[in-house]
Structure formats: structure tokens, C-alpha cells
Design a protein around this motif. Sequence first.
Motif, PDB file in Angstrom:
ATOM      1  N   UNK A  94       0.840  -1.246   0.108  1.00 42.64           N
ATOM      2  CA  UNK A  94      -0.005   0.097   0.127  1.00 42.64           C
ATOM      3  C   UNK A  94       0.791   1.234  -0.040  1.00 42.64           C
ATOM      4  N   UNK A  95       0.247   2.269  -0.194  1.00 44.37           N
ATOM      5  CA  UNK A  95       0.839   3.662  -0.467  1.00 44.37           C
ATOM      6  C   UNK A  95       0.258   4.596   0.140  1.00 44.37           C
ATOM      7  N   UNK A  96       0.661   5.565   1.185  1.00 41.69           N
ATOM      8  CA  UNK A  96       0.095   6.821   1.451  1.00 41.69           C
ATOM      9  C   UNK A  96       0.424   8.029   0.740  1.00 41.69           C
ATOM     10  N   UNK A 145       6.248   9.039  11.242  1.00 40.91           N
ATOM     11  CA  UNK A 145       6.261   8.193  12.300  1.00 40.91           C
ATOM     12  C   UNK A 145       4.965   7.397  12.397  1.00 40.91           C
ATOM     13  N   UNK A 146       4.022   8.184  12.469  1.00 40.02           N
ATOM     14  CA  UNK A 146       2.526   7.535  12.650  1.00 40.02           C
ATOM     15  C   UNK A 146       2.150   6.880  11.566  1.00 40.02           C
ATOM     16  N   UNK A 180      -1.312   3.339  11.082  1.00 42.04           N
ATOM     17  CA  UNK A 180      -2.543   3.853  11.769  1.00 42.04           C
ATOM     18  C   UNK A 180      -3.605   4.035  10.592  1.00 42.04           C
ATOM     19  N   UNK A 181      -4.807   3.730  10.615  1.00 43.86           N
ATOM     20  CA  UNK A 181      -5.788   4.188   9.698  1.00 43.86           C
ATOM     21  C   UNK A 181      -5.666   5.812   9.429  1.00 43.86           C
ATOM     22  N   UNK A 182      -6.379   6.482   8.442  1.00 43.40           N
ATOM     23  CA  UNK A 182      -6.412   7.605   8.190  1.00 43.40           C
ATOM     24  C   UNK A 182      -7.011   8.626   9.406  1.00 43.40           C
ATOM     25  N   UNK A 183      -8.142   8.233   9.841  1.00 39.45           N
ATOM     26  CA  UNK A 183      -8.591   8.924  10.902  1.00 39.45           C
ATOM     27  C   UNK A 183      -7.792   8.905  12.222  1.00 39.45           C
ATOM     28  N   UNK A 184      -7.398   7.783  12.714  1.00 40.18           N
ATOM     29  CA  UNK A 184      -6.503   7.769  13.698  1.00 40.18           C
ATOM     30  C   UNK A 184      -5.282   8.647  13.545  1.00 40.18           C
ATOM     31  N   UNK A 207      -0.308  -4.635  11.613  1.00 39.70           N
ATOM     32  CA  UNK A 207      -1.313  -3.359  11.438  1.00 39.70           C
ATOM     33  C   UNK A 207      -2.557  -3.978  11.963  1.00 39.70           C
ATOM     34  N   UNK A 208      -3.435  -3.064  12.508  1.00 34.53           N
ATOM     35  CA  UNK A 208      -4.619  -3.454  13.060  1.00 34.53           C
ATOM     36  C   UNK A 208      -5.581  -3.339  11.683  1.00 34.53           C
TER      37      UNK A 208
END
Length: 827
Positions: A493-495, A521-522, A527-531, A803-804
Amino acid sequence: MEERRTPGVEPPGRPDDVFDEARTARAVVDEHGIVTGWSEGARLLLGYPPAEIIGEPAASLLVETVNAETLGGIRTLPTWNGRLRLRHRDGHQVEAGVLAHHRLEGGGGADWFLVSALTGTAAVPEDELLLAWSFEQATNCGITLYDTRLRLRRANDDAQRTAALSETDMRGLRFSEFIADPVMHELEWNMVRVLETGEPRHVETYVRAPGESRERAWSAFLYPLRNRDGAVRGVCMSGQDMTEQYWARKRLQLLNDASARIGSTLDVTRTAQELADVAVPAFADFAAVDLLCDRDSDLGTAPSHLPEASAAGPLRLRRAAHQSVFPGIPEAVVPLGGVDSPIMGLRAECLTGGRGVLRVEQDPQTAGLFLGDERWLAAVRAFGIHSVIGVPLRARGGTLGVAFFARHQRPEPFGKDDLLLAEEMSSRAAVYIDNARRYTRERNTSLVLQRSLLPRGTPTQSALETATRYMPADAWAGVGGDWYDVIPLAGARVALVVGDVVGHGLHATATMGRLRAAVRTLADIDLPPDELLTHLDDVVIRLRTEGDHAEEDSGNSAAVDAGQVGATCLYTIYDPVSRRCTAACAGHPPPAVVRPGSDVEYVDIPAGPPLGVGGLPFETVELQLPEGSLLALYTNGLIESAQHDLDEGLESLRKALSAPISSLEDMCDHVLNALVNDRPRDDIALIIARTQQLDDRHVATWDLSGDLTEVARARDLAARQLGDWGLQESAFVAELVVSELVTNAMRYGEDPIQLRLIRQDALICEVSDGSNTAPHLRRARSFDEGGRGLFIVAQLAECWGTRQRPIGKTIWAEIALQPPNNSAISR
């Protein structure tokens, strides 16, 4: 009558009887109508001595009674004048003209001061002499008389001095004939209008009188001369010399012009050129601005103070700007950008003395020497430079350079008032030049810092094809805190991230670097985007708190900017296996999506607050993107402008993204050219990505049961798949990693359990289960039966992590690949 005069103080050089006080009858009457003052002139007029009349009603002096209504009207007037019939002490009537002044006292009281001229003051023959003398001897006022043919008949002394002709020489000539100037014809036509209409006219003229070097200003008042029957028999012209006021007004206009035109930008050379352009031709025929510089420095980074001469060489002046009344500026000895050293003559005197210098020399043979610099000698003699002014450019206690002004086409030399004007203009320009230098240094520092903090290139990954752009704001706004990032995540995946920090300058740039590092770092902990935005919001709040504490500790305003921390951010994750894009927004413009064969649409993301507000949640949105879709992320500088509103900007972006351009690099350039002018008012960050899909040739997935016997099956499945991919050399390591991950999931996790292999530049092994308990790496003790699984994985893999998921977790490990045996297998 008692005089209101300071005791013991008499008018200097005046005898007591110079005014002949007895020739005026004066009286004072209070508001109750009682006489309180009586002069010798009043005694001569009405015969009453002061002792008899002071304290008596003033009405007793009137022959006729004045009714109350008339008195009430008079009391409201500041002055009153008229003729009254008064009663003399011996009983006969005296008619006198009376002028009454209503005087208000500071304490709230009031009285009337009355005066009347005694008889015997009628016109006498001497009055005709006074009239003649007043005409002839009027100072600073030229008076000329013309007949109905506009031929001069009389001229006073001042008019004769102005024209440099006697009255005899001018008599019988028209005005335009004894002063040959085009302006005189216009003045004559105004005289014709006075003859025709009989109405006076006021005209301002500007003319250089014979024998004078500078233009003079005259305020001419033209009025008709009439005989006793009212017929116009001539014209009188009264000319007032307004030259000093005229040039003072010109200097004030030039100073206002300088204030309006100098400092329009934060560019050093542009500001220096504005000073030269304002001075020429309104003030000087040639102007130059030279700024101090180090040997290798440019104008924007040169020292803002007078440096010391050192072993490296003498002081240097670099030509920042010059202007001339001649095309090509032939007077310039130093070209633009050229360095002049050593500094000598007039400019050296300005720098060392710290004040303006004026030099005037009328002899063309020696005119070059008054500059004190023989290098200027040829230019001075060639162009006839006769006067120069040099002014040091000083601001905030430092010397920046020298402004130089010269005249050669104007015949009038510079004067002391011109020196003051040059110093005032140069002083204002120096402040703007210093501002530009300081800004240039800060901007250059911010740009260097920002370039070092922004990505130097996009990482290699197979989920997205990306192209990026960053454009700093123009000089007025300053470098801001916009940023972008492309972050590879686990599972191929890519952010994609774009953000915008509030404000401009070094603080905004430094804050941008801190937030980008926090996002990195996050993102590493998946982490998912909202978190992620929730945690980033906490980071911004802490930064603001630190800034507030710094302001309190410092006790001044230097730390105010540190407390003004805020930002917007858009964070998206694209999964090339599921082709799912997940996004969350913190007060940022929405991303644009272009699916193959479809129109541009903006993703409807739930509106989240900007970072730093706190207390409000962020929400995510998910959308499926076919392979080959375009995803555009940007900051508000791209769509907001002073020329159009936000909706127009979004519509322009929609049209630009609709263009059939296959190359993403060309698409980025097209978008910027379509939406941005040459000088953006805010920073711009832009990412355009094209989605790709990882199909069965790159991904293999198997569901496993919770039985430990499935571990051997998982190893076999992994080995067989790597053989199909031609990656047999990596099979041994992959089998060990898969075995440990599956065993860990079966012992400590819950159903359902899934194994997934993703082939990219590296092999990604993922094992998912239904438990939310995240494992952690530890070193097993010598007597422990287990605890070595993740340690082995960490040693064999390039990296690993967890990852969750909405239900459960995923443990993954990335293994470096050996070169494949079967090169025919397509990626």
C-alpha cells in the motif's frame, strides 16, 4: 480708558504717541449697558471726562431710544457698525460712525468695545501720494496696468525688476512682446477675457525670467479697471511671486511620489531601481544606487552594515540601479551589477561621514575634480555635470550603500533644500532596501530548509505512478509551510499526504518539517487515516502549547509566532490489491478523482476541523478506484486566488484535469499553467497519482484453519508459489518466515487465519487472524520453551511489523528477493 497691556512693557522702538491715541474715540460698555472705559478721544468727541461718564448707562449718550428687540438682535452679533446720533455734554447732537466689537472674557463675562474716528479724518492730498507710492513700491508684487488694446501703460518697481526693463522701455508694448515666452500668450488671452466679460480672473504661470536659471512661479490676478460710468477702460495685473512655495510643493509632490512608488516589492534591485526612477527626471538628470557588498556576495545577501576593510581587499560597491534622461544611460561609469573598488571621492565621504554631501562647480574645466574621483572626469566634462549630491543609505543603524544624483541638463544647480529632499528619499528607500535584504535572507533560508525537509524524490513502489510539484509563494507572501509526501506502507500500500501549515516564513517551514516527521512516524505504525489525523491533531496542540509557554518565558513578542500553530492535512491510503482508497481530511480541500472514461469528481470526505482545534473527531471515506484512475491531491494555494473565488478555482482544476494528457509530469505542468500565474500568493503542493493493480500474478492468498498441522501446509503453499514465480532461491527463507508467522497466529491468535504473499521488488509475507492482540519482539531466555519466533523473523526479514484491521490484525514481514531463475514471469 484703561489699556490692556502688560505692566512695564512698551512696544519696542515706539514712542508712546506714535499712534496718536486721541484721534480715536474709544469706550467700553459691559453687558448691563454701563460704561466701564472712556478714552481721551471719546472726551474730545462728546465732551464728557471719564469721571463723569464711567459707571453711567451708555443709553444716556443716545439721542434716540433703542427698543429691546433691536438690542437683543445686536447682542447676538460678534460685531456691529453703523451711524449713531449722540448727545454732547453741552447738549448738541453729534453724528458719528461707530464700530462695536463684542468681546467674550475667559471667565464667562463679556463687554462691548466701541470705537469711532474723530472728525477731520477726511481724504487729503497726501492720500494721493500714498496711493502712488503703494503702486510703485509694492514688494514681491509686480503690478502692471494695460489699456483696452492691452498695451502697457504703467509698471511698478517690482514688475520692472522682474522683466529687467524700465517702465519707459515697456510702455506701449504688449505683455507677450517684452517677455518672449509662450506662456505669456496664454496670459494675454486671459486678459482679453477680462476685457470682454468684465470679470476678474486668477491665473498661475510658470516661466523662467531673463537671466535666471530656474523656473519661477507667479500667481497673477487680473481685474478690470472701470471709469465712473462703469465702462471697462483697462486691465490691471497683480503678480505675486510664488516661486519658493512652488518649488516646496514640487519637492513635497516628489516625496509623496517616492513614498508611493518605492518599496512596492521585497526585491533589493527592484527597490533600488525604484529610487532611481523616482529621481529621474523629476529631481536629477542622472541617478545611481550602489550597495555595499562582500567580494563574492550578491545584492540580496550582502551585509546590512558597513563592513571593515580587511586583508581581503578594500570596501566594494556594487551597482544596483541607475537611471538617466538619456537613453542607454551613457553617464554610467559602472555597469549594472558591476563592482566599484576602491571607493573614493564623494561616495567615500558619504560613507565615512554618514551624511549627505552637496557639490556644485560651474567651471567645466575643473568640474570633474569636485567629485574627488578622476574616474568620473571624462563623464563630467562630456555631459557638463555641474552639481551632484551623494547620500548614504542608512537604516536601523547600518549603512547599506550610497545614492548618487547629478544634474547636467537642468541649468539650476542643486541647493540645500534639494539635499534635504535627497536625504529624505534615500532614507525611505534605505528602509525598504534593508527590509528586502532581511526578507531575502529569511526567504533563502526558508527555501533551503523547506527543500531539505520535502521529499527529494518519490520512492519506488508498484501501487501508484506519481508526479509531484512544489511552488513557493511570491516575495510578498513569503515561503510557507505546504508539504507533500508519498509513503510506502506494508502490504504494497501507499499513503499520499498533502498539508498546509498556517503562516509563512521560517517558523512555518520548521513546523512543516516537524509535522511531516510526525506523519512519517505515525504512518510507520500503520494507523488508519482518521486515527493518524487524531494523533497529528494532538501534536499540533502540543506545539502550540510549547509556543505559548515560550512567549510567557521570554516576556516579549519574539515568541508570538511560535504560539500561532495550525495546519490542514489530507491523508489517503491506496491498496493496489483491493483497489480501495481510504481518506480522511483535516480542514483541507478535497481530492479530485478521474476514473477511466469518466468526468472529474471531488471526493465527498466528511469535513474535519483543521489540526490544532482539538476535541472533534475525524472520519474516513472509502472508494473503489479502477486501475488507471487519476488521484489529485493539492493545497489551497492552487485553487484560491485574489482574482477568483474558491468555486471558480475548483472548476478550473476540474477542466485542467479533464485534459487528455497521458504523462503525469506533463499533467502537473498543465495544471500549474492553467491555474497559477507567475507570482502565486501562497505555496502550492500538488500530487497527481495513477492507480495500478496487483493481480494474481503478484498476489496469492490462502485461508488456513486453526490446526497446527496447517503450518506444514502453509510452508508447502509458499514454496510452490515461489516456484511458480521463479523465486526458488528465496524459498528457504520464506518458508521459515511463513512457518513462524502462521505458528504465532495459531497459538496466540483467533480464527479466521489467512496467509498472503505479495510479490514486488521484495516478497511480503502476511498472516492475518481475528485477534487484536499485537505481538512484540523479545529475546527468549535460555530455559524458555518458546519466544524465539518473531526474533527469528526479525533476523531473516528486511523489516516486519503489525497493523490493525477492522477485525483482527495482520503481521507482515518483507524478505529481500534473490534474482529469479525464470525471467519470463511478468511482474
